[in-house]
Design a protein around this motif. Sequence first.
Motif, PDB file in Angstrom:
ATOM      1  N   HIS A 241      54.145  -4.216  59.609  1.00  0.00           N
ATOM      2  CA  HIS A 241      54.676  -3.256  58.647  1.00  0.00           C
ATOM      3  C   HIS A 241      53.552  -2.618  57.843  1.00  0.00           C
ATOM      4  N   LYS A 242      52.687  -3.433  57.276  1.00  0.00           N
ATOM      5  CA  LYS A 242      51.585  -2.889  56.483  1.00  0.00           C
ATOM      6  C   LYS A 242      50.557  -2.189  57.364  1.00  0.00           C
ATOM      7  N   SER A 243      50.323  -2.719  58.573  1.00  0.00           N
ATOM      8  CA  SER A 243      49.333  -2.108  59.462  1.00  0.00           C
ATOM      9  C   SER A 243      49.757  -0.708  59.896  1.00  0.00           C
ATOM     10  N   PHE A 244      51.040  -0.543  60.252  1.00  0.00           N
ATOM     11  CA  PHE A 244      51.506   0.778  60.675  1.00  0.00           C
ATOM     12  C   PHE A 244      51.499   1.769  59.514  1.00  0.00           C
ATOM     13  N   HIS A 245      51.894   1.315  58.333  1.00  0.00           N
ATOM     14  CA  HIS A 245      51.842   2.208  57.176  1.00  0.00           C
ATOM     15  C   HIS A 245      50.402   2.595  56.854  1.00  0.00           C
ATOM     16  N   SER A 246      49.478   1.646  56.968  1.00  0.00           N
ATOM     17  CA  SER A 246      48.075   1.949  56.715  1.00  0.00           C
ATOM     18  C   SER A 246      47.526   2.928  57.749  1.00  0.00           C
ATOM     19  N   GLN A 247      47.924   2.750  59.019  1.00  0.00           N
ATOM     20  CA  GLN A 247      47.463   3.663  60.062  1.00  0.00           C
ATOM     21  C   GLN A 247      47.972   5.082  59.803  1.00  0.00           C
ATOM     22  N   TYR A 248      49.217   5.194  59.383  1.00  0.00           N
ATOM     23  CA  TYR A 248      49.787   6.505  59.052  1.00  0.00           C
ATOM     24  C   TYR A 248      48.938   7.190  57.982  1.00  0.00           C
ATOM     25  N   LYS A 249      48.592   6.451  56.931  1.00  0.00           N
ATOM     26  CA  LYS A 249      47.811   7.025  55.832  1.00  0.00           C
ATOM     27  C   LYS A 249      46.365   7.282  56.241  1.00  0.00           C
ATOM     28  N   SER A 250      45.804   6.405  57.071  1.00  0.00           N
ATOM     29  CA  SER A 250      44.397   6.536  57.463  1.00  0.00           C
ATOM     30  C   SER A 250      44.155   7.750  58.349  1.00  0.00           C
ATOM     31  N   ILE A 264      57.464   6.180  71.125  1.00  0.00           N
ATOM     32  CA  ILE A 264      58.645   6.625  71.870  1.00  0.00           C
ATOM     33  C   ILE A 264      59.766   5.593  71.754  1.00  0.00           C
ATOM     34  N   ALA A 265      59.387   4.316  71.736  1.00  0.00           N
ATOM     35  CA  ALA A 265      60.385   3.242  71.632  1.00  0.00           C
ATOM     36  C   ALA A 265      61.026   3.177  70.253  1.00  0.00           C
ATOM     37  N   GLY A 266      60.449   3.877  69.264  1.00  0.00           N
ATOM     38  CA  GLY A 266      61.050   3.919  67.937  1.00  0.00           C
ATOM     39  C   GLY A 266      60.369   3.057  66.900  1.00  0.00           C
ATOM     40  N   LEU A 267      59.185   2.508  67.242  1.00  0.00           N
ATOM     41  CA  LEU A 267      58.552   1.565  66.328  1.00  0.00           C
ATOM     42  C   LEU A 267      58.125   2.220  65.020  1.00  0.00           C
ATOM     43  N   SER A 268      57.712   3.492  65.060  1.00  0.00           N
ATOM     44  CA  SER A 268      57.264   4.140  63.826  1.00  0.00           C
ATOM     45  C   SER A 268      58.432   4.671  63.006  1.00  0.00           C
ATOM     46  N   ILE A 269      59.355   5.379  63.643  1.00  0.00           N
ATOM     47  CA  ILE A 269      60.437   6.012  62.891  1.00  0.00           C
ATOM     48  C   ILE A 269      61.375   4.973  62.271  1.00  0.00           C
ATOM     49  N   PHE A 270      61.426   3.774  62.879  1.00  0.00           N
ATOM     50  CA  PHE A 270      62.289   2.716  62.346  1.00  0.00           C
ATOM     51  C   PHE A 270      61.486   1.596  61.685  1.00  0.00           C
ATOM     52  N   GLY A 499      49.291  10.384  51.396  1.00  0.00           N
ATOM     53  CA  GLY A 499      50.184   9.384  50.836  1.00  0.00           C
ATOM     54  C   GLY A 499      50.991   8.671  51.907  1.00  0.00           C
ATOM     55  N   ASP A 500      51.795   7.718  51.467  1.00  0.00           N
ATOM     56  CA  ASP A 500      52.571   6.888  52.382  1.00  0.00           C
ATOM     57  C   ASP A 500      53.852   7.600  52.802  1.00  0.00           C
ATOM     58  N   CYS A 501      54.495   7.048  53.826  1.00  0.00           N
ATOM     59  CA  CYS A 501      55.773   7.558  54.312  1.00  0.00           C
ATOM     60  C   CYS A 501      56.851   6.510  54.068  1.00  0.00           C
ATOM     61  N   TYR A 502      58.101   6.914  54.281  1.00  0.00           N
ATOM     62  CA  TYR A 502      59.207   5.967  54.148  1.00  0.00           C
ATOM     63  C   TYR A 502      60.292   6.334  55.143  1.00  0.00           C
ATOM     64  N   GLU A 503      60.752   5.305  55.878  1.00  0.00           N
ATOM     65  CA  GLU A 503      61.815   5.444  56.870  1.00  0.00           C
ATOM     66  C   GLU A 503      61.520   6.587  57.839  1.00  0.00           C
ATOM     67  N   CYS A 506      58.236   8.430  58.680  1.00  0.00           N
ATOM     68  CA  CYS A 506      57.140   7.728  59.354  1.00  0.00           C
ATOM     69  C   CYS A 506      57.046   8.048  60.837  1.00  0.00           C
ATOM     70  N   LEU A 507      57.835   9.013  61.322  1.00  0.00           N
ATOM     71  CA  LEU A 507      57.738   9.387  62.733  1.00  0.00           C
ATOM     72  C   LEU A 507      56.298   9.706  63.094  1.00  0.00           C
ATOM     73  N   GLY A 508      55.664  10.589  62.323  1.00  0.00           N
ATOM     74  CA  GLY A 508      54.240  10.854  62.454  1.00  0.00           C
ATOM     75  C   GLY A 508      53.831  11.575  63.723  1.00  0.00           C
ATOM     76  N   LYS A 509      52.591  12.015  63.737  1.00  0.00           N
ATOM     77  CA  LYS A 509      51.989  12.664  64.899  1.00  0.00           C
ATOM     78  C   LYS A 509      51.126  11.661  65.655  1.00  0.00           C
ATOM     79  N   GLN A 510      50.690  12.079  66.839  1.00  0.00           N
ATOM     80  CA  GLN A 510      49.713  11.293  67.591  1.00  0.00           C
ATOM     81  C   GLN A 510      48.349  11.953  67.452  1.00  0.00           C
ATOM     82  N   PHE A 511      47.351  11.127  67.197  1.00  0.00           N
ATOM     83  CA  PHE A 511      45.990  11.638  67.018  1.00  0.00           C
ATOM     84  C   PHE A 511      45.036  10.949  67.991  1.00  0.00           C
TER      85      PHE A 511
END
Length: 511
Positions: A241-250, A264-270, A499-503, A506-511
């Motif tokens: 949970h913290k690692s994915f949120h940190s990656q989103y912000k980083s 694609i499996a939904g790990l970020s958006i959920f 900043g951080d995302c919520y729910e 958090c879909l996010g882009k691919q980089f």
Amino acid sequence: MKEILILVLIFGLNEATPLEDFVFDDTDLNVVRYDQVKIVKENFLSKYHINLTTCSWFEKLGLLLDPNVPYWTHEMIINVPKNLNSSRPVFFFIDSGRLDQINQESEYEKRVTLLAINCKCITVIMKQVPNQPLQFATDPNRKEKMEDELVAWTFHMYIFLKSYFPNDTFNYTPLQFPMTKSVKRGFDVLFDFLKSKDIQFTEKIIVSGHGKRGWTAWLIGAIDDRVVGIIPINFDLLNWHKSFHSQYKSLGGGYSYAFRFYLIAGLSIFIDEVNIYQLGQLVDPYSYLHRYMNKNIYLISSTSSEYSMVENMRFFWNELRIHSKHSFIRRVPNAGNDLENQINRIFININNFLSLHSKHSVTERALPKFRWKFVNDKDTGQIWIHLSDLKMFQSYDVRGFFALSLSNRSIDFRNSYLDDKLEIKNRRIAWNSRLIARVKISNSSTEFNHKFIVNRSDLNDKYMVFYVEVNLKLKNKSKGRHLVICTDVNRLPEYYPVGDCYERECLGKQF
């Protein structure tokens, strides 16, 4: 700490987890079998080649299209050196491999064989973990899946297809469950085989693996009491949970392209929803931290892996250090996930860790004590380290490693990325180093302190990450006998680019 307390309350310190229920369930014990294919006697060791079947996975549910696939099969090579010290733990390496490409030497096989001679211990490599490729009846495209796509599809089934599975068997859908069970059964077969050959050994194991096999090493190490040491290679994604949120912000609002199948499996958006929390309780090693109390851990991690943010360890390391017996980090600078040309050096370090581990007893400590803290102020970033219990070493070097990001828009030190045309591009972000101290140890009871200091004025409107490496030379050993240990990574400036995302944000882009 709050998350750990919650998980302990859910499972209890001694209560069996769903992973243990699956791994130690013997209703499929009738499928376990092994045959010695050949024995190769060399100058310094004997190599036993074994084919084995370890477990079944959803055999009666029709989950997999190939009716033979529910029975997991593997190749195993057991190396027994002539100079064997039977009191030393067995080194067990979990490897990959395709079911349709057997009898092919992997990049790790020679290293594991040579390690047996150097460490005077039995070494084992077990291949085809997981069994792959696989096709699923639940997949409308019937596509063969491997590696990340395979793992991600099992996560997709857990999140979206629970009604497909009777009772609570949906808990067994993550691929880490049969991967872990196959390794446990591999341990069983190994010990049975060694006894049948009257080979003397100790029923203790140090388990290792790279990437998803490193993930499996974390899990089997948590639940199997025969494991006394864990050496995960390039798997530091604990505390999802913290690692994915940190990656989103980083990365400025998204995730590494290497996680595309999981996205694609939904790990970020959920990521903030209960299904992902429950999935993490099943297969995130962070959920098992309290199970590492009697384990020695040597975590090997590349600084530039496409799978890993360089700061992942900050979300679990302090807690792991509290819960485990001894824990160390070995960073590999200027290397991606495949470790490039660093594998030989890594196995030298593994050999030295094994030799120190085998010397450890209740009355004598062979492994060093190593602690650090970050001390940042308005002008500098600092890492303070403390070393003690160095009786097995004659000298050491301390080096500070550091790297600058390419811009202030992301905290990104990967060797590859996804460009605007959605093409994977390679690049090299240089990690530089400087010598901090070179110390000869005259009194093993002495405690040593060192500092690594970087200046904020050197940032040039970019991000800087930095860590300390200690290269300890063993006593009375030839050239190359060193144990390398490192600190976690410090960062300047301390804030994220976004900043951080919520729910659903958090879909996010691919980089």
